[in-house]
Write a protein that holds these residues in place. Structure first.
Motif, PDB file in Angstrom:
ATOM      1  N   ILE A 194       4.041   7.049 -12.883  1.00 32.16           N
ATOM      2  CA  ILE A 194       2.640   7.096 -13.329  1.00 32.16           C
ATOM      3  C   ILE A 194       2.553   6.692 -14.801  1.00 32.16           C
ATOM      4  CG2 ILE A 194       0.612   8.567 -13.661  1.00 32.16           C
ATOM      5  CD1 ILE A 194       1.307   7.915 -10.699  1.00 32.16           C
ATOM      6  N   ASN A 195       3.496   7.143 -15.608  1.00 34.20           N
ATOM      7  CA  ASN A 195       3.502   6.763 -17.027  1.00 34.20           C
ATOM      8  C   ASN A 195       3.686   5.255 -17.190  1.00 34.20           C
ATOM      9  OD1 ASN A 195       3.121   9.401 -17.862  1.00 34.20           O
ATOM     10  ND2 ASN A 195       5.312   9.811 -18.029  1.00 34.20           N
ATOM     11  N   GLN A 196       4.550   4.651 -16.384  1.00 32.63           N
ATOM     12  CA  GLN A 196       4.726   3.188 -16.417  1.00 32.63           C
ATOM     13  C   GLN A 196       3.432   2.489 -16.020  1.00 32.63           C
ATOM     14  OE1 GLN A 196       7.828   1.897 -13.801  1.00 32.63           O
ATOM     15  NE2 GLN A 196       9.431   3.081 -14.837  1.00 32.63           N
ATOM     16  N   MET A 197       2.809   2.968 -14.951  1.00 33.90           N
ATOM     17  CA  MET A 197       1.607   2.332 -14.432  1.00 33.90           C
ATOM     18  C   MET A 197       0.476   2.377 -15.460  1.00 33.90           C
ATOM     19  SD  MET A 197      -0.620   3.345 -11.057  1.00 33.90           S
ATOM     20  CE  MET A 197      -1.143   4.899 -11.715  1.00 33.90           C
ATOM     21  N   VAL A 198       0.286   3.532 -16.100  1.00 34.18           N
ATOM     22  CA  VAL A 198      -0.786   3.690 -17.070  1.00 34.18           C
ATOM     23  C   VAL A 198      -0.571   2.777 -18.274  1.00 34.18           C
ATOM     24  CG1 VAL A 198      -1.802   5.346 -18.695  1.00 34.18           C
ATOM     25  CG2 VAL A 198      -1.376   6.024 -16.343  1.00 34.18           C
ATOM     26  N   GLY A 199       0.685   2.540 -18.639  1.00 29.76           N
ATOM     27  CA  GLY A 199       0.994   1.700 -19.795  1.00 29.76           C
ATOM     28  C   GLY A 199       1.016   0.209 -19.503  1.00 29.76           C
ATOM     29  N   THR A 200       0.778  -0.182 -18.278  1.00 35.70           N
ATOM     30  CA  THR A 200       0.825  -1.591 -17.904  1.00 35.70           C
ATOM     31  C   THR A 200      -0.389  -2.324 -18.459  1.00 35.70           C
ATOM     32  OG1 THR A 200       1.974  -1.046 -15.864  1.00 35.70           O
ATOM     33  CG2 THR A 200       0.913  -3.190 -15.955  1.00 35.70           C
ATOM     34  N   SER A 201      -0.132  -3.504 -19.044  1.00 40.93           N
ATOM     35  CA  SER A 201      -1.262  -4.292 -19.556  1.00 40.93           C
ATOM     36  C   SER A 201      -2.027  -4.888 -18.377  1.00 40.93           C
ATOM     37  CB  SER A 201      -0.759  -5.400 -20.481  1.00 40.93           C
ATOM     38  OG  SER A 201       0.056  -6.299 -19.753  1.00 40.93           O
ATOM     39  N   GLY A 202      -3.329  -4.978 -18.537  1.00 45.01           N
ATOM     40  CA  GLY A 202      -4.179  -5.512 -17.473  1.00 45.01           C
ATOM     41  C   GLY A 202      -4.751  -4.439 -16.578  1.00 45.01           C
ATOM     42  N   VAL A 203      -4.299  -3.199 -16.724  1.00 43.04           N
ATOM     43  CA  VAL A 203      -4.829  -2.081 -15.949  1.00 43.04           C
ATOM     44  C   VAL A 203      -5.825  -1.354 -16.840  1.00 43.04           C
ATOM     45  CG1 VAL A 203      -4.282   0.064 -14.755  1.00 43.04           C
ATOM     46  CG2 VAL A 203      -2.706  -1.863 -14.606  1.00 43.04           C
ATOM     47  N   GLU A 204      -7.088  -1.437 -16.469  1.00 42.83           N
ATOM     48  CA  GLU A 204      -8.151  -0.855 -17.275  1.00 42.83           C
ATOM     49  C   GLU A 204      -8.276   0.640 -17.020  1.00 42.83           C
ATOM     50  OE1 GLU A 204     -11.892  -2.993 -17.149  1.00 42.83           O
ATOM     51  OE2 GLU A 204     -10.828  -4.720 -16.318  1.00 42.83           O
ATOM     52  N   GLY A 205      -8.465   1.392 -18.076  1.00 42.99           N
ATOM     53  CA  GLY A 205      -8.681   2.827 -17.976  1.00 42.99           C
ATOM     54  C   GLY A 205     -10.122   3.128 -17.607  1.00 42.99           C
ATOM     55  N   GLY A 206     -10.369   4.305 -17.074  1.00 38.36           N
ATOM     56  CA  GLY A 206     -11.712   4.734 -16.723  1.00 38.36           C
ATOM     57  C   GLY A 206     -12.211   4.206 -15.389  1.00 38.36           C
ATOM     58  N   LYS A 207     -11.433   3.395 -14.714  1.00 37.87           N
ATOM     59  CA  LYS A 207     -11.832   2.847 -13.416  1.00 37.87           C
ATOM     60  C   LYS A 207     -11.557   3.865 -12.304  1.00 37.87           C
ATOM     61  CE  LYS A 207     -12.925  -1.352 -14.736  1.00 37.87           C
ATOM     62  NZ  LYS A 207     -14.133  -2.060 -14.426  1.00 37.87           N
ATOM     63  N   VAL A 208     -12.169   3.630 -11.146  1.00 34.66           N
ATOM     64  CA  VAL A 208     -12.005   4.522  -9.992  1.00 34.66           C
ATOM     65  C   VAL A 208     -10.740   4.127  -9.234  1.00 34.66           C
ATOM     66  CG1 VAL A 208     -13.040   5.346  -7.841  1.00 34.66           C
ATOM     67  CG2 VAL A 208     -14.495   4.835  -9.804  1.00 34.66           C
ATOM     68  N   LEU A 209      -9.883   5.117  -8.987  1.00 32.89           N
ATOM     69  CA  LEU A 209      -8.598   4.892  -8.311  1.00 32.89           C
ATOM     70  C   LEU A 209      -8.535   5.726  -7.040  1.00 32.89           C
ATOM     71  CD1 LEU A 209      -5.582   3.840  -8.350  1.00 32.89           C
ATOM     72  CD2 LEU A 209      -5.047   5.997  -9.460  1.00 32.89           C
ATOM     73  N   LEU A 210      -8.177   5.085  -5.944  1.00 34.81           N
ATOM     74  CA  LEU A 210      -7.930   5.775  -4.679  1.00 34.81           C
ATOM     75  C   LEU A 210      -6.428   5.903  -4.502  1.00 34.81           C
ATOM     76  CD1 LEU A 210      -8.723   6.876  -1.830  1.00 34.81           C
ATOM     77  CD2 LEU A 210      -8.463   4.531  -1.031  1.00 34.81           C
ATOM     78  N   VAL A 211      -5.953   7.136  -4.355  1.00 32.81           N
ATOM     79  CA  VAL A 211      -4.538   7.371  -4.051  1.00 32.81           C
ATOM     80  C   VAL A 211      -4.427   7.429  -2.537  1.00 32.81           C
ATOM     81  CG1 VAL A 211      -2.580   8.923  -4.302  1.00 32.81           C
ATOM     82  CG2 VAL A 211      -4.168   8.604  -6.212  1.00 32.81           C
ATOM     83  N   ASP A 212      -3.816   6.398  -1.953  1.00 32.97           N
ATOM     84  CA  ASP A 212      -3.672   6.350  -0.502  1.00 32.97           C
ATOM     85  C   ASP A 212      -2.559   7.291  -0.064  1.00 32.97           C
ATOM     86  OD1 ASP A 212      -4.358   5.452   2.038  1.00 32.97           O
ATOM     87  OD2 ASP A 212      -2.827   3.901   2.019  1.00 32.97           O
ATOM     88  N   SER A 213      -2.610   7.759   1.177  1.00 32.97           N
ATOM     89  CA  SER A 213      -1.571   8.650   1.708  1.00 32.97           C
ATOM     90  C   SER A 213      -0.214   7.973   1.632  1.00 32.97           C
ATOM     91  CB  SER A 213      -1.848   8.996   3.166  1.00 32.97           C
ATOM     92  OG  SER A 213      -2.948   9.823   3.274  1.00 32.97           O
ATOM     93  N   VAL A 214       0.777   8.758   1.306  1.00 38.88           N
ATOM     94  CA  VAL A 214       2.137   8.252   1.212  1.00 38.88           C
ATOM     95  C   VAL A 214       2.619   7.863   2.604  1.00 38.88           C
ATOM     96  CG1 VAL A 214       4.507   8.875   0.608  1.00 38.88           C
ATOM     97  CG2 VAL A 214       2.617   9.657  -0.815  1.00 38.88           C
ATOM     98  N   LYS A 215       3.282   6.724   2.689  1.00 35.03           N
ATOM     99  CA  LYS A 215       3.830   6.260   3.958  1.00 35.03           C
ATOM    100  C   LYS A 215       5.287   6.713   4.041  1.00 35.03           C
ATOM    101  CE  LYS A 215       4.634   2.099   6.673  1.00 35.03           C
ATOM    102  NZ  LYS A 215       4.565   0.656   6.712  1.00 35.03           N
ATOM    103  N   ASN A 216       5.681   7.287   5.167  1.00 35.94           N
ATOM    104  CA  ASN A 216       7.043   7.779   5.366  1.00 35.94           C
ATOM    105  C   ASN A 216       7.859   6.744   6.133  1.00 35.94           C
ATOM    106  OD1 ASN A 216       9.399   9.162   5.844  1.00 35.94           O
ATOM    107  ND2 ASN A 216       8.466  10.805   7.026  1.00 35.94           N
ATOM    108  N   ASN A 217       8.760   6.064   5.431  1.00 37.93           N
ATOM    109  CA  ASN A 217       9.670   5.109   6.065  1.00 37.93           C
ATOM    110  C   ASN A 217      11.100   5.642   6.058  1.00 37.93           C
ATOM    111  OD1 ASN A 217       7.842   3.192   6.780  1.00 37.93           O
ATOM    112  ND2 ASN A 217       8.385   1.720   5.205  1.00 37.93           N
TER     113      ASN A 217
END
Length: 193
Positions: free
Chosen positions: A70-93
């Motif tokens: 999550i820390n990597q994702m938040v620090g990624t350039s091009g990812v705007e803060g304050g936007k709506v994010l849907l966390v999809d269910s984890v897939k079990n493989n």
């Protein structure tokens, strides 16, 4: 007239003769008293000295596996803060089983704690899944279904997660996708301990 006689004769035949009582009185079978015997005590097996140990259940520390991603994702350039994010269910493989709800809840908590996105509440996401005919623990979750779900709840981003490996060694891979374009904006992978 013949019909009436025929019906009357049939009624007499079917009615039959009056029943006769059997000859002589019936004698009831003799009652033989049973002597009560001494009560027997139930036989109990001897106590065993060893109590079997229950199998150890591994608890998964989702937070330690998810937090760095999550820390990597938040620090990624091009990812705007304050936007709506849907966390999809984890897939079990994996070859084993684990609680998909616990894993998804841990991801939602970590993303929410980052204060970078507005997270779609899980009850809204679950209601949307139900409306679209998707199961909570659907093992056939695809990126396109996740994006469709994101469009349905009007999210800007979807966080798609897959746990793979065996019951001994698992890893989690996460991808942040833009709902409108379907483009993967960020991808990360980490071991689960």
């Amino acid at each position: 007239m013949k019909r009436i006689l025929l019906v009357a004769a049939a009624a007499m035949i079917l009615a039959g003769c009056p029943s006769f009582h059997p000859e002589g009185p019936q004698i009831p079978p003799p009652v033989i008293p049973i002597e009560p015997s001494e009560p027997t005590e139930p036989v109990t097996p001897p106590p065993s000295d060893k109590v079997p140990t229950p199998p150890k259940q591994k608890t998964i520390d989702w937070s330690s596996a998810i937090s760095p991603l999550i820390n990597q994702m938040v620090g990624t350039s091009g990812v705007e803060g304050g936007k709506v994010l849907l966390v999809d269910s984890v897939k079990n493989n994996t070859t084993g089983s684990f609680s998909v709800q616990n894993a998804t809840a841990a991801i939602v908590k970590e993303v929410d704690d980052s204060n970078h996105f507005k997270v779609v509440p899980q009850d809204v996401a679950n209601a949307a899944r139900k409306t679209l005919g998707l199961s909570q623990e659907d093992s056939l979750v695809t990126r396109s279904k996740a994006i469709g779900l994101g469009r349905y709840v009007q999210a800007d981003y979807v966080l798609y997660s897959v746990v793979s490996g065996s019951s001994k060694q698992r890893d989690i891979e996460m991808q942040l996708m833009a709902v409108q374009s379907g483009e993967i904006l960020w991808s990360g992978k980490n071991d689960i301990e």
